[in-house]
Scaffold this motif. Structure first.
Motif, mmCIF file in Angstrom:
data_model
loop_
_atom_site.group_PDB
_atom_site.id
_atom_site.type_symbol
_atom_site.label_atom_id
_atom_site.label_comp_id
_atom_site.label_asym_id
_atom_site.label_seq_id
_atom_site.Cartn_x
_atom_site.Cartn_y
_atom_site.Cartn_z
ATOM 1 N N ILE B 258 18.457 70.712 -6.951
ATOM 2 C CA ILE B 258 18.544 69.427 -7.639
ATOM 3 C C ILE B 258 18.911 68.391 -6.583
ATOM 4 O O ILE B 258 19.865 68.587 -5.830
ATOM 5 N N ALA B 260 19.610 64.236 -6.396
ATOM 6 C CA ALA B 260 19.687 62.954 -7.100
ATOM 7 C C ALA B 260 20.021 61.875 -6.088
ATOM 8 O O ALA B 260 20.874 62.064 -5.217
ATOM 9 N N ALA B 461 12.458 63.884 -4.514
ATOM 10 C CA ALA B 461 13.466 62.937 -5.000
ATOM 11 C C ALA B 461 13.272 61.581 -4.356
ATOM 12 O O ALA B 461 13.378 60.539 -5.005
ATOM 13 N N GLY B 534 9.576 59.786 -16.097
ATOM 14 C CA GLY B 534 9.551 61.091 -15.436
ATOM 15 C C GLY B 534 8.160 61.645 -15.314
ATOM 16 O O GLY B 534 7.173 61.019 -15.709
ATOM 17 N N ILE B 551 10.483 65.345 -12.047
ATOM 18 C CA ILE B 551 11.059 64.219 -11.316
ATOM 19 C C ILE B 551 11.253 63.091 -12.330
ATOM 20 O O ILE B 551 10.468 62.965 -13.269
ATOM 21 N N ILE B 563 15.837 61.449 -9.597
ATOM 22 C CA ILE B 563 16.209 62.850 -9.481
ATOM 23 C C ILE B 563 14.977 63.755 -9.398
ATOM 24 O O ILE B 563 13.938 63.458 -10.003
ATOM 25 N N SER B 564 15.092 64.801 -8.603
ATOM 26 C CA SER B 564 14.058 65.838 -8.620
ATOM 27 C C SER B 564 14.749 67.166 -8.916
ATOM 28 O O SER B 564 15.815 67.453 -8.376
ATOM 29 N N VAL B 565 14.117 67.922 -9.817
ATOM 30 C CA VAL B 565 14.657 69.241 -10.161
ATOM 31 C C VAL B 565 13.561 70.258 -9.933
ATOM 32 O O VAL B 565 12.410 70.046 -10.347
ATOM 33 N N ALA B 581 17.145 67.636 -15.605
ATOM 34 C CA ALA B 581 17.097 66.259 -15.131
ATOM 35 C C ALA B 581 17.701 65.320 -16.168
ATOM 36 O O ALA B 581 18.486 64.427 -15.834
ATOM 37 N N SER B 582 17.394 65.548 -17.422
ATOM 38 C CA SER B 582 17.894 64.617 -18.429
ATOM 39 C C SER B 582 19.401 64.779 -18.637
ATOM 40 O O SER B 582 20.114 63.804 -18.853
#
Lengths: 425, 609
Positions: B258, B260, B461, B534, B551, B563-565, B581-582
Motif C-alpha cells: 500500500i 499513499a 501511487a 479510482g 488506485i 493511494i495505490s493498493v 483503498a477506501s
C-alpha cells in the motif's frame, strides 16, 4: 707473590673506566625501557629489570675483582679443563635445560636461570689462545687450522642444538683472530665474497638477473684479456659457472632450508615495510623508536615508543632503541664512540703483549665484542637481519653481563702482568 | 707476515662505527617520517560516537529512537580472586554456563587478548544492570560498557525505516569518505541508509596515549586536540504513523503493498510492504539469528515491495492509454467503440454489462476491446506506410508520454534499492523478437497493462497522485524535514510536469469518478460524503489467482490522498484493492472507520470466495 695480587698500579684504568661508563649508562637505559610513569617505580625496585640488573652488576663487580686476585697462570693452565667442562655442560643443556622464548639455552639454578653459552665464549677464547700460544704452533699448518676450527666448531654446534643461532654465530668471529695470528686472508676473502653474493641473491628477487650480470662480466673479461689464451678463458668460464652454482644454492638454501621465521627476518631486512605488523614489526618499531628520537632525543624516561612497549625485547636485544629514542643522535654517537674506543683500546692492549697467548686472547675479546656490537646495533637500525644477541654491558641479563665482564677482566689481569711473562713470543 | 693486520682491525672497527653513525643520522635527523610514525603508534585516535538522529512521523510522534544498552566486559588479566559461586548468583548463571562463557572467550583466538576488554555478557537489561551494579566491585576485571542501539516505537514500517548494523567488509572497501572503521554501525537499508549522512552526526575525536597492548595512558597533550561529538539530525517523516499502522493491520496476512501519497507535496503518508517484520528484531542482541530467520522466510519480508516488486499494472493502465491517446488526438472523450466481447485472444475478453461505450464509460466498465482499439490508434497513426515502421514511431511516441508519468525509471524516492519497472521501447521488442519485425498485433496486450510492461507500486501511487494534480507530480519522498524546522532534500521541491495537457487529465478524473460511482469500483470503494476517484485492476497471474489492484485519490477537488493498493493473489481489483483503498481514504480523511463490516471483510482476507 704479593705483587701478583696488587695490580691496582698496573691495570689499564682506561678500559676499566669505559667498562663502568657503559655498564652505568646501560643500567639507566634498562630502567628507561621498563619505566612506567604511573607506577612511580624506583630504579632499585627488584620486581623491575633495572633492579635485578643492579644485582647482576654488583655480582659482576665481585667477579671482576675475584679475577684480578686469582693467580694469572690459572687461566692459561686450566683453559682446556674449562673447555672440557663447558662442552659437557652444553651437552647437558638440551637435556636438563628450560625453554625460554623458543630457545632451550638456560639451566635453572634456584629461582633464576643461567645461560652456559654466554660463558662458552670466554672459555673458547682461552682455549684458542692457549692453542695458538702453545710451543711449536704454526698457523700455516693445515692440522693446526683444523684443530682451531674444531675448537670453535664444537661449542658452536652444541649451541646450535639449543636453537640459539645468534650465540652460535658469535663463534665465527674467532676466524678474525686466526687471521690476525697469520692465517691466509684467502678464507676471509672467500667468506666475504660468499656473504656478498648471498646478500645480492636475496636483494635481487630473480636469480636470472644475477646470471645475466655474471655473463656480461665474463664476456667483458674475455674481451679485455689481451692474449686470449684458451686456458684463461676456460678458467674464467669455470669460475663464472661456479659462482652461478653458488647463487642457485643460496636461492635453494633461503627458500627451502631456512625456517620460515629465519626467512622472514631476512625478508624484513630487505623490505621491512612489506609486513610492518608481522615479521617486520621488530625492525619497523625499532627504527620508529630510534628515528623519533631526533637529534637531541626526547629526554631520559620521556620516550613514548619504548615506554609503551612498542618495541619488543627492548631491555634485552633492542636496548639500543631506548638510547636512540631518549638520547637522540647525540646519545647514539656517545655510545658508538665509547664502543669503538673500547675496541681500539683492546686491540692496543693485545698488541702490546709480549706473549702470544695473551695477544690471541686479547684479539678474541675484541672480535667477540665487535661481533656483538656490529650485529646488535646493525639489527636495531635495520642494517642486519634480526639475530638475538645482546649489546655488551647494555642488554638486561645476568649471564651475558657476567660473560662479558669475565672476558674483559681476564684480559685486564693478563695485561697487568705483561711484564712478568716473557716467554713464548 | 702479519704486518698491517692490526691496522686492518682498527680500520674496520672505526669504519663500522662510522657506518652506524651515518645510518643513524639519516634515521634520526634527516628522515622525519619515523617521528610521525611514532606519533601514530603511541597516540590512539578514539572516536566518540554521536547520538544518531531520531525519526518522527508527520504529526510529531516518535518512530525511531536510541536506547542505551549495557554489555558486561572483562579484562582477563585484571581478574583477581574470582568468586565463581558469587558471580553465578549475581548474574543468574549456572556454573556450567559460566564455564562455557570462559571457554567461548578463549575460543575467539585471533580476537582474544588477556589485556584488552572482551565482551563477556552482552545486552544486560536495565533491571539486570541495577542488580549487578552494586556487586561489580566484588569482581575486579569486570566492568559495564554502555552504548546505544536503535529502538522503534511501533512494530511496523520496517522496510522503509531500514536497520542499522555493523558495516560490512565490502561497504568498507567502497567507502571513500574514510569515515567508517571496522566495527562501526551504519544504516543498512531504508531511511537509515539513505539519510545516513544526516542521521549519523559528527563523531568526536579523543587522542589518548596508549602502549602496544592498547592500554590507556591518559589524554594526549591534556586533550587539546580533542573534539566533541555532534549528535545526528532528527528527521521528520511524512509518514502518518496512525495511518501506517492501520494499513499494516489491513495488510496483515497478505502479500503486496500500500502506498499513499499527499498529491500536493509528494509526501508519502503510508508505505506498506506485506508481509513485514518487527524492526526491533533487527537491533541489538539477536540481530544475527533474527536476520537469518527473516531473510530466509519464503514470503520475503525483507523484500520492499512498494519499491522493488515489479508487477504488471493491469487495467489501471487504461487511464494511461486514455491520457496518451487524448494527447495524441487519436480519440476524443466521445469516441465510441463497440465491445466485441471476444476476438482478440482470451486476455482481451470482456464480460461486463456494456456494449458501445465512450471513453468514460469504457474506463468505468474497464472494457478491454475498447482499449485494444485505443492503443492501435495510438501506435498506428499512419506516419509511415510500412506498418512495422509505423508501429515503431507510435510506440516511441507512447513511451515518451508514459515515461513522463514516472514509469519505466526510478522515481528517486529517498530509499535505496528502488526498481525501474519496465516500459517496453522499440529497442526492447527488437531484442525480444530477435530483431525480427514486430507490429501492433504482437504487442497489443500492453493496452490493458498486461504483457511486457512492469511497474512498481510506488509508480502506481505516483501516477494516481499525478492524475489528482491534473498533470504534475512531486517525487514521492518519506522525509519532509531534515531537522525539526527544516526542509526536505532539494530534489523533492521540484514539480515534474507530464507531456499530457491538464485538460486531458480532467477527462481522466471524470472517468475515475464514474468508476467509483457506477463502474467497477461502486461496490467497495464508494464513500458517502466524499467523491473518490479510482480505477480497478485485475492482473492475470496464471495458474495462480489474479492480483488485485486499485488506485484512487480523494476528494476529487483539492485531493488530500492518492493511494495505490496491490494485493497479490487476491482476485478482482474491485474487491481486495478497492476495499483497502477506501478504508484507508476514510481513515485518513475522517480519522475513523465507519464501515466495520468492510474492515472485517478485509481482515478476514477471503477475497476469492
Amino acid at each position: 707473590m704479593r705483587r701478583d695480587n696488587d695490580i691496582s698500579g698496573s691495570i689499564d684504568w682506561t678500559t676499566v673506566m669505559l667498562f663502568f661508563g657503559l655498564v652505568a649508562f646501560g643500567w639507566l637505559n634498562i630502567f628507561a625501557a621498563v619505566y612506567d610513569e604511573n607506577a612511580k617505580q624506583s630504579i632499585f625496585d627488584l620486581s623491575l629489570n633495572s633492579g635485578r640488573q643492579l644485582l647482576f652488576i654488583g655480582a659482576s663487580l665481585i667477579i671482576a675483582f675475584a679475577i684480578t686476585i686469582v693467580d694469572l697462570r690459572f687461566y692459561e693452565t686450566f683453559a682446556y679443563v674449562f673447555y672440557a667442562v663447558i662442552l659437557f655442560v652444553l651437552i647437558l643443556v638440551p637435556i636438563i635445560g628450560k625453554e625460554v622464548g623458543g630457545n632451550k639455552a638456560w639451566i635453572g639454578i634456584g629461582s633464576f636461570g643461567v645461560q652456559p653459552s654466554e660463558f662458552a665464549k670466554f672459555i673458547t677464547a682461552l682455549a684458542i689462545a692457549k692453542y695458538i700460544g702453545s710451543v711449536g704452533f704454526r698457523m700455516d699448518s693445515l692440522r693446526s687450522q683444523a684443530i682451531l676450527f674444531a675448537l670453535i666448531g664444537l661449542p658452536m654446534g652444541l649451541i646450535l642444538l639449543q636453537k640459539d643461532t645468534g650465540t652460535a654465530l658469535v663463534f665465527t668471529s674467532f676466524v678474525l683472530v686466526f687471521f690476525r695470528e697469520g692465517m691466509s686472508p684467502f678464507l676471509l676473502i672467500v667468506g666475504i665474497c660468499a656473504a656478498t653474493l648471498f646478500v645480492l641473491t636475496l636483494l635481487i628477487p630473480d636469480p636470472v638477473y644475477l646470471y645475466i650480470a655474471i655473463a656480461i662480466i665474463l664476456v667483458l673479461l674475455i674481451l679485455l684479456e689481451k692474449r686470449k689464451k684458451f686456458g684463461r678463458i676456460v678458467l674464467l668460464t669455470v669460475g663464472a659457472l661456479m659462482i652461478s652454482g653458488v647463487i642457485a644454492s643460496v636461492d635453494y638454501v633461503v627458500k627451502d632450508v631456512l625456517k620460515p621465521h629465519q626467512q622472514n627476518r631476512i625478508k624484513a631486512l630487505i623490505n621491512p615495510d612489506a609486513d610492518p605488523l608481522g615479521f617486520g614489526w621488530n625492525v619497523t618499531q625499532s627504527k620508529i623508536a630510534i628515528g623519533s628520537g631526533g637529534f637531541f632525543g626526547k629526554g631520559f624516561l620521556k620516550g613514548t615508543q619504548t615506554k609503551f612497549d612498542f618495541v619488543p625485547e627492548q631491555s634485552t636485544d633492542f636496548i639500543f632503541c631506548t638510547i636512540g629514542e631518549e638520547h637522540g643522535w647525540i646519545g647514539s654517537v656517545i655510545v658508538i664512540a665509547a664502543f669503538v674506543t673500547l675496541l681500539l683500546r683492546i686491540v692496543y692492549l693485545a698488541e702490546r703483549q709480549k706473549n702470544r697467548f695473551t695477544r690471541a686472547y686479547g684479539y678474541s675479546v675484541a672480535c667477540i665484542f665487535f661481533f656483538h656490537f656490529a650485529v646488535n646495533i646493525g639489527m636495531t637500525v635495520g642494517l642486519f637481519p634480526v639475530i638475538g644477541i645482546p649489546l655488551p654491558f647494555f642488554s638486561y641479563g645476568g649471564s651475558a653481563l657476567w660473560g662479558f665482564t669475565i672476558l674483559l677482566f681476564i684480559l685486564l689481569k693478563l695485561d697487568a702482568h705483561r711484564g712478568q711473562v716473557l716467554q713464548r713470543i | 707476515m702479519n704486518e698491517g693486520r692490526k691496522e686492518i682491525f682498527q680500520i674496520v672497527f672505526v669504519l663500522v662505527g662510522l657506518v652506524f653513525l651515518v645510518k643513524l643520522f639519516f634515521v634520526q635527523v634527516v628522515n622525519r617520517r619515523y617521528a610521525e610514525l611514532a606519533n601514530s603508534n603511541s597516540i590512539l585516535r578514539q572516536v566518540e560516537y554521536p547520538f544518531r538522529g531520531l525519526i518522527y512521523d508527520r504529526n510529531g510522534k516518535l518512530i525511531v529512537y536510541n536506547t542505551p544498552e549495557y554489555d558486561l566486559e572483562v579484562i582477563v588479566n585484571d581478574v583477581k580472586n574470582f568468586d565463581s559461586a558469587n558471580f553465578c548468583k549475581v548474574f543468574g548463571l549456572t556454573r556450567e554456563e559460566l564455564r562455557l562463557r570462559f571457554k567461548e572467550l578463549k575460543a575467539r583466538k585471533k580476537e582474544y587478548s588477556p589485556v584488552k576488554p572482551m565482551l563477556f555478557i552482552d545486552k544486560l537489561s536495565n533491571e539486570d544492570l541495577a542488580k549487578v551494579q552494586d556487586h561489580l566491585d566484588e569482581f575486579p576485571g569486570f566492568f559495564v560498557q554502555a552504548r546505544t542501539t536503535r529502538a522503534y516505537t511501533s512494530a511496523g514500517f520496517a522496510n522503509a525505516l531500514g536497520y542499522v548494523s555493523e558495516i560490512s567488509k565490502e561497504a568498507m572497501k567502497k567507502d571513500a569518505s574514510g569515515i567508517y572503521k571496522q566495527g562501526d554501525y551504519i544504516g543498512q537499508s531504508g531511511i537509515e541508509s539513505f539519510y545516513e549522512d544526516q542521521l549519523r552526526g559528527k563523531r568526536g575525536l579523543r587522542f589518548k596515549l596508549r602502549d602496544v597492548k592498547g592500554i590507556d595512558r591518559g589524554p594526549f597533550d591534556n586533550g587539546r586536540y580533542d573534539t566533541l561529538s555532534v549528535p545526528g539530525q532528527d528527521l521528520i517523516s511524512s509518514i502518518d504513523l496512525d495511518l501506517q499502522q492501520y494499513a499494516e493491520k489491513l495488510m496483515n496476512g497478505k502479500a503486496g503493498s500500500i502506498v499513499a501519497i499527499e498529491p500536493s507535496t509528494g509526501e508519502i503518508l503510508t508505505l506498506v510492504s506485506g508481509p513485514s517484520y518487527d524492526p526491533n528484531l533487527l537491533t541489538g542482541k539477536n540481530y544475527s539469528s533474527n536476520f537469518k530467520t527473516i531473510s530466509s522466510d519464503t514470503m520475503k519480508p525483507l523484500f520492499n515491495r512498494p519499491l522493488m516488486a515489479q508487477y504488471r499494472p493491469g487495467s489501471i493502465f487504461k487511464i494511461v492509454q486514455a491520457l496518451t491517446a487524448l494527447q495524441e488526438g487519436v480519440i476524443t472523450p466521445e469516441t465510441r467503440i463497440p465491445c466485441i466481447r471476444k476476438g482478440f485472444g482470451g486476455i482481451m475478453d470482456c464480460h461486463g454489462p456494456h456494449t458501445n461505450e465512450d471513453l468514460r464509460g469504457a474506463i468505468a466498465n474497464s472494457c478491454n476491446p475498447y482499449f485494444h482499439s485505443v492503443l492501435r490508434r495510438m501506435l498506428n497513426q499512419n506516419k509511415s506506410t510500412d506498418t512495422y515502421q509505423d508501429t515503431r514511431i507510435g510506440l516511441a511516441e507512447w513511451d515518451k508520454h508514459v515515461n513522463s508519468f514516472g514509469f519505466g525509471n526510478k522515481l528517486g524516492i529517498d530509499l535505496p534499492n528502488e526498481k525501474n519497472g519496465l516500459i517496453p521501447t522499440p529497442k526492447y521488442y527488437d531484442g525480444a523478437y530477435n530483431n525480427k519485425p514486430w507490429k501492433f498485433s504482437n504487442i497489443y496486450s500492453i493496452a490493458i497493462g498486461e504483457g511486457e510492461n512492469l511497474v512498481v507500486p510506488l509508480q502506481m501511487a505516483n501516477f494516481v497522485a499525478t492524475v489528482a494534480n491534473r498533470g504534475f507530480y512531486y517525487t514521492p519522498h518519506l522525509i519532509k524535514s531534515i531537522g525539526k524546522e527544516g526542509k526536505p532534500l532539494q530534489q523533492y521541491l521540484e514539480k515534474h510536469y507530464t507531456t499530457v495537457d491538464s485538460s486531458n487529465f480532467i477527462i481522466a478524473v471524470d472517468a475515475m469518478q464514474r468508476v467509483v460511482e457506477s463502474g467497477t469500483g461502486q461496490w467497495f470503494a464508494k464513500l458517502p460524503d466524499v467523491i473518490v476517484c479510482g480505477k480497478t485492476g485485475t492482473v492475470q497471474n496464471e495458474p495462480f489467482p489474479d492480483h488485485s489492484v486499485f488506485i484512487a485519490f480523494a476528494p476529487r477537488d483539492n485531493p488530500k490522498i492518492a493511494i495505490s493498493v496491490y494485493v497479490e493473489n487476491a482476485g478482482q481489483g474491485a474487491r481486495a484493492g478497492a476495499s483497502i483503498a477506501s478504508l484507508m481514504i476514510e481513515r485518513y480523511l475522517f480519522k475513523q472507520t465507519r464501515r466495520q463490516y468492510l474492515e472485517d471483510y478485509v481482515l478476514a482476507g477471503k477475497f476469492l470466495d
